[in-house]
Design an enzyme around this catalytic site. Structure first.
Site, PDB file in Angstrom:
ATOM      1  N   SER A  58     -22.127  14.320 -22.687  1.00 20.73           N
ATOM      2  CA  SER A  58     -22.175  15.945 -23.202  1.00 20.73           C
ATOM      3  C   SER A  58     -21.454  15.928 -24.610  1.00 20.73           C
ATOM      4  O   SER A  58     -20.893  14.909 -25.011  1.00 20.73           O
ATOM      5  CB  SER A  58     -21.655  16.751 -22.258  1.00 20.73           C
ATOM      6  OG  SER A  58     -19.955  16.471 -22.068  1.00 20.73           O
ATOM      7  N   LEU A  60     -19.806  15.985 -28.177  1.00 16.22           N
ATOM      8  CA  LEU A  60     -19.780  15.059 -29.289  1.00 16.22           C
ATOM      9  C   LEU A  60     -20.597  13.708 -29.023  1.00 16.22           C
ATOM     10  O   LEU A  60     -21.419  12.999 -29.686  1.00 16.22           O
ATOM     11  CB  LEU A  60     -18.781  14.865 -30.051  1.00 16.22           C
ATOM     12  CG  LEU A  60     -18.492  13.931 -31.545  1.00 16.22           C
ATOM     13  CD1 LEU A  60     -19.391  14.526 -32.515  1.00 16.22           C
ATOM     14  CD2 LEU A  60     -17.173  13.863 -31.872  1.00 16.22           C
ATOM     15  N   SER A 180      -8.122  13.661 -33.592  1.00 16.91           N
ATOM     16  CA  SER A 180      -8.333  15.166 -33.792  1.00 16.91           C
ATOM     17  C   SER A 180      -7.245  15.160 -35.161  1.00 16.91           C
ATOM     18  O   SER A 180      -6.449  14.514 -35.289  1.00 16.91           O
ATOM     19  CB  SER A 180      -7.815  15.878 -32.672  1.00 16.91           C
ATOM     20  OG  SER A 180      -7.364  17.151 -32.915  1.00 16.91           O
ATOM     21  N   TYR A 193      -1.898  17.246 -25.600  1.00 18.14           N
ATOM     22  CA  TYR A 193      -2.912  16.888 -26.377  1.00 18.14           C
ATOM     23  C   TYR A 193      -2.455  16.320 -27.906  1.00 18.14           C
ATOM     24  O   TYR A 193      -2.940  15.203 -28.112  1.00 18.14           O
ATOM     25  CB  TYR A 193      -3.909  18.118 -26.719  1.00 18.14           C
ATOM     26  CG  TYR A 193      -5.115  17.750 -27.370  1.00 18.14           C
ATOM     27  CD1 TYR A 193      -6.009  16.932 -26.780  1.00 18.14           C
ATOM     28  CD2 TYR A 193      -5.304  18.138 -28.798  1.00 18.14           C
ATOM     29  CE1 TYR A 193      -7.259  16.770 -27.552  1.00 18.14           C
ATOM     30  CE2 TYR A 193      -6.460  17.714 -29.527  1.00 18.14           C
ATOM     31  CZ  TYR A 193      -7.363  17.181 -28.777  1.00 18.14           C
ATOM     32  OH  TYR A 193      -8.778  16.873 -29.405  1.00 18.14           O
ATOM     33  N   LYS A 197      -2.847  12.408 -28.981  1.00 20.89           N
ATOM     34  CA  LYS A 197      -3.426  11.986 -30.357  1.00 20.89           C
ATOM     35  C   LYS A 197      -2.699  11.318 -31.404  1.00 20.89           C
ATOM     36  O   LYS A 197      -3.192  10.652 -32.244  1.00 20.89           O
ATOM     37  CB  LYS A 197      -4.291  13.387 -30.930  1.00 20.89           C
ATOM     38  CG  LYS A 197      -5.398  13.927 -30.069  1.00 20.89           C
ATOM     39  CD  LYS A 197      -6.436  12.833 -29.765  1.00 20.89           C
ATOM     40  CE  LYS A 197      -7.476  13.702 -28.942  1.00 20.89           C
ATOM     41  NZ  LYS A 197      -8.698  12.627 -28.867  1.00 20.89           N
ATOM     42  N   THR A 226     -18.211  22.585 -28.682  1.00 16.40           N
ATOM     43  CA  THR A 226     -18.773  22.003 -27.518  1.00 16.40           C
ATOM     44  C   THR A 226     -18.333  22.616 -26.272  1.00 16.40           C
ATOM     45  O   THR A 226     -18.937  22.047 -25.183  1.00 16.40           O
ATOM     46  CB  THR A 226     -18.386  20.626 -27.693  1.00 16.40           C
ATOM     47  OG1 THR A 226     -16.906  20.375 -27.648  1.00 16.40           O
ATOM     48  CG2 THR A 226     -18.958  19.871 -28.949  1.00 16.40           C
TER      49      THR A 226
END
Length: 312
Positions: A58, A60, A180, A193, A197, A226
């Site tokens: 799904s 990207l 990101s 998150y 990253k 998305t």
């Protein structure tokens, strides 16, 4: 005075001011060609290249499968949902019949390396590390279990995939990491998150520095529409279920897939795929960190996960 004459006069006036920046740009380009590295490898044509994509069912990952298959690549899709992967492979063949490479897929859970299908993949030309998860909530409220889950999915999983396939990567191949902007600039109430990253950026910068000509492309993405934000988990581990407004205004995954495919072709190594405000924040992180910190604090006070907003 005619337009050509006006243009000549303006050029005479501004020419001295333009000499220095133009000279610096030309010098940068020339010196960059002298410095060894993957950026000087020939452009990478993906036609008939073996491309492995994680998180391909799904968003990207799916869009990258379509874009690269359209360009003639042989795609190998990895994700937990094999039903979706099967549908995508069938759709690829129907949509792009001129590509005679058979798309294939395997079950893969990035947090469970024991189930990895590495024996089924003898060669890789382009590896795209794409799977991931997001979180919401303050650093203080987020449990250690969530912090560890984010690191397992967004960092350790990609490290495992890359280590497992690096020996199978062709000499002129490419390792892509869909990271990101939050791997460069931390945003309030996204602690797990952002930390994962930042770790991802550090690892792949180090891996790149250990090899003279290994092409590693780290894509620092901004908001992509998305539904990724709606699948984020809160401090207790529950799915948020509501999309961020900023996420809705983000790039489409199809547009991002085209940009990333072009960056692969052009041998880019560190690509910020985001709007101007995000790019400026990355610049401020280096140029004026105290100002950036205050700006992010102000932004955080308006976030729905800020303590005062949670009470409301």
């Amino acid at each position: 005075m005619s337009f050509p004459e006006k243009f000549q006069e303006a050029l005479k006036e501004w020419a001295p001011a333009l000499v220095v920046p133009i000279s610096l740009y030309v010098a940068y380009k020339l010196l960059n060609r002298i410095i060894p590295g993957a950026h000087n490898l020939p452009k990478l044509d993906v036609k008939n290249k073996v491309v492995v994509i994680t998180g391909a069912s799904s968003g990207l990952g799916k869009s990258l499968a379509f874009e690269l298959y359209k360009r003639g690549a042989k795609v190998i899709l990895l994700a937990r949902s094999t039903d979706k992967l099967k549908e995508i492979c069938n759709e690829l063949k129907e949509t792009f019949p001129l590509n005679q490479n058979e798309p294939t897929y395997y079950y893969f859970d990035i947090t469970d390396p024991e189930q990895a299908p590495w024996d089924e993949i003898p060669k890789v030309d382009i590896l795209i590390n794409n799977a991931g998860m997001a979180n919401r909530g303050s650093c203080a409220d987020t449990t250690m279990a969530i912090h560890r889950q984010a690191m397992e999915t967004n960092f350790f999983g990609h490290v495992h995939v890359t280590q497992s396939l690096l020996s199978k990567l062709s000499p002129d191949g490419c390792v892509v990491v869909t990271s990101s902007v939050q791997g460069k600039v931390a945003i309030p109430y996204r602690g797990s998150y952002g930390a994962s990253k930042h770790a991802l950026q550090g690892y792949f910068d180090c891996l790149r520095a250990e090899h003279k000509n290994l092409h590693i492309l780290v894509v620092s993405a901004g908001y992509i529409n998305t539904g990724f934000g709606s699948r984020a988990i809160d401090p207790s581990g529950k799915v948020v279920g509501v999309e961020d407004e900023n996420q809705k205004k983000g790039y489409t995954p199809e547009h991002c897939a085209r940009l990333i495919s072009d960056a692969i072709r052009d041998r880019k190594t560190d690509y910020i795929m985001a709007h101007t405000d995000a790019r400026f924040a990355v610049f401020l992180r280096w140029f004026w960190p105290t100002l950036l910190n205050y700006a992010l604090y102000i932004r955080g006070t308006k976030d729905q996960w800020a303590p005062k907003n949670k009470q409301e």
